[in-house]
Design an enzyme around this catalytic site. Structure first.
Site, PDB file in Angstrom:
ATOM      1  N   ASN A  37       6.703  34.614  33.033  1.00  0.00           N
ATOM      2  CA  ASN A  37       6.445  35.090  34.386  1.00  0.00           C
ATOM      3  C   ASN A  37       5.578  34.137  35.205  1.00  0.00           C
ATOM      4  OD1 ASN A  37       6.851  36.928  36.372  1.00  0.00           O
ATOM      5  ND2 ASN A  37       5.436  38.471  35.578  1.00  0.00           N
ATOM      6  N   HIS A 122       4.770  53.369  31.917  1.00  0.00           N
ATOM      7  CA  HIS A 122       3.621  53.070  32.777  1.00  0.00           C
ATOM      8  C   HIS A 122       3.431  54.102  33.860  1.00  0.00           C
ATOM      9  CE1 HIS A 122       3.273  48.503  31.970  1.00  0.00           C
ATOM     10  NE2 HIS A 122       3.539  49.167  30.882  1.00  0.00           N
ATOM     11  N   ARG A 147       1.067  55.109  29.336  1.00  0.00           N
ATOM     12  CA  ARG A 147      -0.050  54.242  29.699  1.00  0.00           C
ATOM     13  C   ARG A 147      -0.562  54.672  31.067  1.00  0.00           C
ATOM     14  NH1 ARG A 147       0.145  47.874  31.243  1.00  0.00           N
ATOM     15  NH2 ARG A 147       0.536  48.773  33.313  1.00  0.00           N
ATOM     16  N   TYR A 159      -4.680  45.528  38.882  1.00  0.00           N
ATOM     17  CA  TYR A 159      -3.497  45.394  38.019  1.00  0.00           C
ATOM     18  C   TYR A 159      -2.862  46.768  37.753  1.00  0.00           C
ATOM     19  CZ  TYR A 159      -0.525  45.562  34.101  1.00  0.00           C
ATOM     20  OH  TYR A 159       0.546  45.848  33.338  1.00  0.00           O
ATOM     21  N   ASP A 220      -4.648  49.579  29.674  1.00  0.00           N
ATOM     22  CA  ASP A 220      -4.687  48.114  29.632  1.00  0.00           C
ATOM     23  C   ASP A 220      -5.857  47.608  30.473  1.00  0.00           C
ATOM     24  OD1 ASP A 220      -2.002  45.610  30.015  1.00  0.00           O
ATOM     25  OD2 ASP A 220      -4.155  45.405  29.568  1.00  0.00           O
ATOM     26  N   HIS A 222      -6.553  44.600  30.660  1.00  0.00           N
ATOM     27  CA  HIS A 222      -5.989  43.356  31.179  1.00  0.00           C
ATOM     28  C   HIS A 222      -6.958  42.182  31.166  1.00  0.00           C
ATOM     29  CE1 HIS A 222      -2.678  41.422  33.508  1.00  0.00           C
ATOM     30  NE2 HIS A 222      -1.988  42.301  32.805  1.00  0.00           N
ATOM     31  N   GLU A 246      -6.023  48.181  25.458  1.00  0.00           N
ATOM     32  CA  GLU A 246      -5.336  46.893  25.351  1.00  0.00           C
ATOM     33  C   GLU A 246      -6.078  45.776  26.068  1.00  0.00           C
ATOM     34  OE1 GLU A 246      -1.218  45.063  27.240  1.00  0.00           O
ATOM     35  OE2 GLU A 246      -1.371  47.218  26.870  1.00  0.00           O
ATOM     36  N   GLU A 272      -0.418  39.926  23.912  1.00  0.00           N
ATOM     37  CA  GLU A 272       0.748  39.627  24.746  1.00  0.00           C
ATOM     38  C   GLU A 272       0.747  38.207  25.284  1.00  0.00           C
ATOM     39  OE1 GLU A 272      -0.018  41.097  29.253  1.00  0.00           O
ATOM     40  OE2 GLU A 272       0.188  42.702  27.756  1.00  0.00           O
ATOM     41  N   ARG A 293       0.380  42.799  19.964  1.00  0.00           N
ATOM     42  CA  ARG A 293       1.079  43.030  21.235  1.00  0.00           C
ATOM     43  C   ARG A 293       2.121  41.981  21.608  1.00  0.00           C
ATOM     44  NH1 ARG A 293       2.612  45.976  24.586  1.00  0.00           N
ATOM     45  NH2 ARG A 293       1.718  45.252  26.557  1.00  0.00           N
ATOM     46  N   HIS A 322       5.100  43.853  23.531  1.00  0.00           N
ATOM     47  CA  HIS A 322       5.034  43.743  24.988  1.00  0.00           C
ATOM     48  C   HIS A 322       6.428  43.961  25.565  1.00  0.00           C
ATOM     49  CE1 HIS A 322       3.779  40.915  28.543  1.00  0.00           C
ATOM     50  NE2 HIS A 322       3.368  42.134  28.765  1.00  0.00           N
ATOM     51  N   ASP A 326       9.081  41.741  33.015  1.00  0.00           N
ATOM     52  CA  ASP A 326       9.292  40.298  32.908  1.00  0.00           C
ATOM     53  C   ASP A 326       9.751  39.869  31.524  1.00  0.00           C
ATOM     54  OD1 ASP A 326       6.227  39.232  31.898  1.00  0.00           O
ATOM     55  OD2 ASP A 326       6.269  41.011  33.132  1.00  0.00           O
ATOM     56  N   GLU A 349       6.503  49.039  24.188  1.00  0.00           N
ATOM     57  CA  GLU A 349       6.342  49.185  25.646  1.00  0.00           C
ATOM     58  C   GLU A 349       7.739  49.165  26.273  1.00  0.00           C
ATOM     59  OE1 GLU A 349       4.015  47.036  29.405  1.00  0.00           O
ATOM     60  OE2 GLU A 349       4.139  46.016  27.473  1.00  0.00           O
ATOM     61  N   TRP A 412      -7.370  37.779  35.592  1.00  0.00           N
ATOM     62  CA  TRP A 412      -6.572  38.790  36.286  1.00  0.00           C
ATOM     63  C   TRP A 412      -5.978  39.747  35.334  1.00  0.00           C
ATOM     64  CZ3 TRP A 412      -1.367  39.941  36.012  1.00  0.00           C
ATOM     65  CH2 TRP A 412      -0.966  40.936  36.944  1.00  0.00           C
TER      66      TRP A 412
HETATM   67  C1  CS2 Z   1       0.940  43.834  31.171  1.00  0.00           C
HETATM   68  C2  CS2 Z   1       2.006  43.033  31.839  1.00  0.00           C
HETATM   69  O1  CS2 Z   1       2.640  45.263  30.439  1.00  0.00           O
HETATM   70  C3  CS2 Z   1       1.521  44.833  30.213  1.00  0.00           C
HETATM   71  O2  CS2 Z   1       0.846  45.196  29.262  1.00  0.00           O
HETATM   72  O3  CS2 Z   1      -0.116  43.218  30.646  1.00  0.00           O
HETATM   73  O4  CS2 Z   1       2.483  43.759  32.892  1.00  0.00           O
HETATM   74  C4  CS2 Z   1       1.592  41.672  32.322  1.00  0.00           C
HETATM   75  O5  CS2 Z   1       0.701  41.765  33.370  1.00  0.00           O
HETATM   76  C5  CS2 Z   1       2.811  40.907  32.754  1.00  0.00           C
HETATM   77  O6  CS2 Z   1       3.706  40.859  31.718  1.00  0.00           O
HETATM   78  C6  CS2 Z   1       2.475  39.501  33.193  1.00  0.00           C
HETATM   79  O7  CS2 Z   1       3.598  38.796  33.406  1.00  0.00           O
HETATM   80 MG    MG Z   2      -0.909  44.173  28.952  1.00  0.00          MG
END
Ligand code: CS2
Ligand code: MG
Length: 412
Positions: A37, A122, A147, A159, A220, A222, A246, A272, A293, A322, A326, A349, A412
């Site tokens: 991504n 999500h 989630r 996020y 998450d 993140h 996460e 991830e 992950r 993961h 993407d 996920e 991020w």
């Molecule tokens: C995230 C993702 O799904 C998740 O757990 O961390 O959405 C992540 O931000 C994206 O895959 C980034 O490309």
């Molecule tokens: Mg994640």
């Protein structure tokens, strides 16, 4: 037999995807996902300019040998671009082997260890009401695990929650699943850890009050917290019995998790953005995580991720692959085949792709009663409509980045 053709196909139906398509001299085809991504074209070049010339004429049945050839033969190892490129070749070769053997890939990996794969979706909302609606809508879609991501008072965007820009772009349709935004430059977002740490426990308290104690809930963080902040969050969420927390802290420094583990029993999921088993060596050996992950697409394919998960199984650590949008339908199919075969499967996920994506990638997986199954078609069970893909050329898109109030760049 041998590999006769290798094509790198870039398409952008709902978002950018990179797919490697291999064709043998006998016309058997295999697909592999190479989508990274926000850096897609780097993998396209790695494949087109460096890997494809090495594949033509190779014996497609020698998957492990090809993996080692691409990993050791490159001299320069690891990293997201290299491991996504190797992953695509690996997936395509497993797809071909399944078709040649007339078996779904999970059968080649040892057969099914369960009837289906528990998956989580999500749910998100700027406010509690929006979040509750989103949780209910995911339950109606059959999700048995959810989630939870919410807005934080004082932060413009965060996020997992649709930013206003995404809203306008999608004309009011809630589309908070795609963090990479199309455009020439990345969006800057704001972040404040102390407001987040104050707010998140109150959200989980409200969700438990509303939905009860049983529903498996995930969150998450993140990568945004320091180890001690992550320890505090894990502790403050213990009363709400999370399935997992996460990416609570950036894990390049694997030791960071020792401090988190010392303070909380909230299960931890990480990986991830990891690409090889070496990113996990210490945190698995020291039992510092509970879920791996990694996605097949970003960890050197089925061949390498299976080795990571086999290593993890010795420490009773489970998979939590993961699966955001993407990860292409090909990458998701590979995850489902691997997840069905391994013993230490935890959860998958599952963010649903858009309609245009589902039209370009013809898929055979099933989603029933909260469980995924890859299907029993030979190979991975996904076919790509190359002409259809051609209708959606690549569109520049970037993941956002964060700045703190004082202007400092933050994870991020
Ligand atoms: C995230 C993702 O799904 C998740 O757990 O961390 O959405 C992540 O931000 C994206 O895959 C980034 O490309
Ligand atoms: Mg994640």
């Amino acid at each position: 037999m041998s590999i006769d053709r290798a094509e790198v196909i870039v398409t952008s139906p709902d978002r950018n995807f990179v797919t490697l398509k291999l064709t043998t001299a006998d016309g058997v085809t295999g697909l592999g996902d190479a989508t990274l991504n926000g850096r897609e074209l780097a993998v396209v070049s790695y494949l087109k300019d460096h890997v494809v010339p090495l594949l033509i004429g190779r014996d497609e049945s020698r998957i492990e040998d090809t993996w080692q050839f691409l990993y050791r033969g490159a001299y320069w190892r690891r990293g997201p671009v290299t491991m996504a490129a190797i992953a695509a070749v690996d997936m395509a070769l497993w797809d071909i082997k399944g078709k040649t053997a007339n078996m779904p890939v999970y059968q080649l990996l040892g057969g099914a260890s369960r009837r289906g794969l528990l998956a989580y979706g999500h749910a998100s909302g700027k406010t509690l009401d929006e979040l509750f609606d989103s949780i209910r809508s995911h339950q109606e879609q059959g999700y048995r695990a959810i989630r939870v991501q919410t807005g934080v008072p004082g932060l413009k965007s965060i996020y997992g929650i649709a930013s206003n820009a995404t809203y306008e772009a999608n004309k009011g349709v809630r589309y908070d699943h795609e963090p990479a935004q199309r455009g020439a430059l990345p969006h800057e977002e704001d972040w404040d850890t102390r407001s987040y740490l104050r707010h998140i426990p109150t959200v989980f308290e409200a969700v438990r009050n509303e939905f009860g104690p049983e529903l498996p809930l995930l969150h998450d963080a993140h990568h945004r917290l320091t180890p001690i902040q992550a320890a505090r969050l894990g502790k403050s969420l213990e009363p709400y019995d999370l399935f997992w927390l996460e990416d609570c802290t950036p894990a390049e420094n694997q030791e960071a998790l020792r401090l988190v583990r010392r303070h909380t029993t909230t299960p931890l999921a990480i990986g991830e953005i990891f690409n090889t088993v070496w990113d996990y060596q210490q945190i698995i050996r020291e039992q510092l995580i509970d879920y791996v992950r990694s996605a097949v697409t970003h960890t050197g394919g089925i061949t390498h991720l299976k080795k990571v998960l086999d290593y993890a199984s010795q420490y009773q650590i489970k998979s939590g692959m993961h699966g955001p949008t993407d990860i292409s339908p090909v990458g998701m199919a590979a995850a489902m085949h691997l997840g069905l075969a391994i013993h230490n499967f935890g959860i998958q996920e599952y963010m649903k792709h858009g309609e245009k994506t589902d039209a370009v990638f013809e898929q055979s997986f099933t989603w029933q009663d909260g469980y995924l199954h890859p299907g029993d078609r030979p190979g991975l069970g996904v076919e790509l409509d190359v002409d259809g893909a051609g209708r959606y050329p690549y569109v520049q898109a970037y993941l956002p980045y964060n700045r703190l109030h004082d202007g400092t760049v933050h994870d991020w």
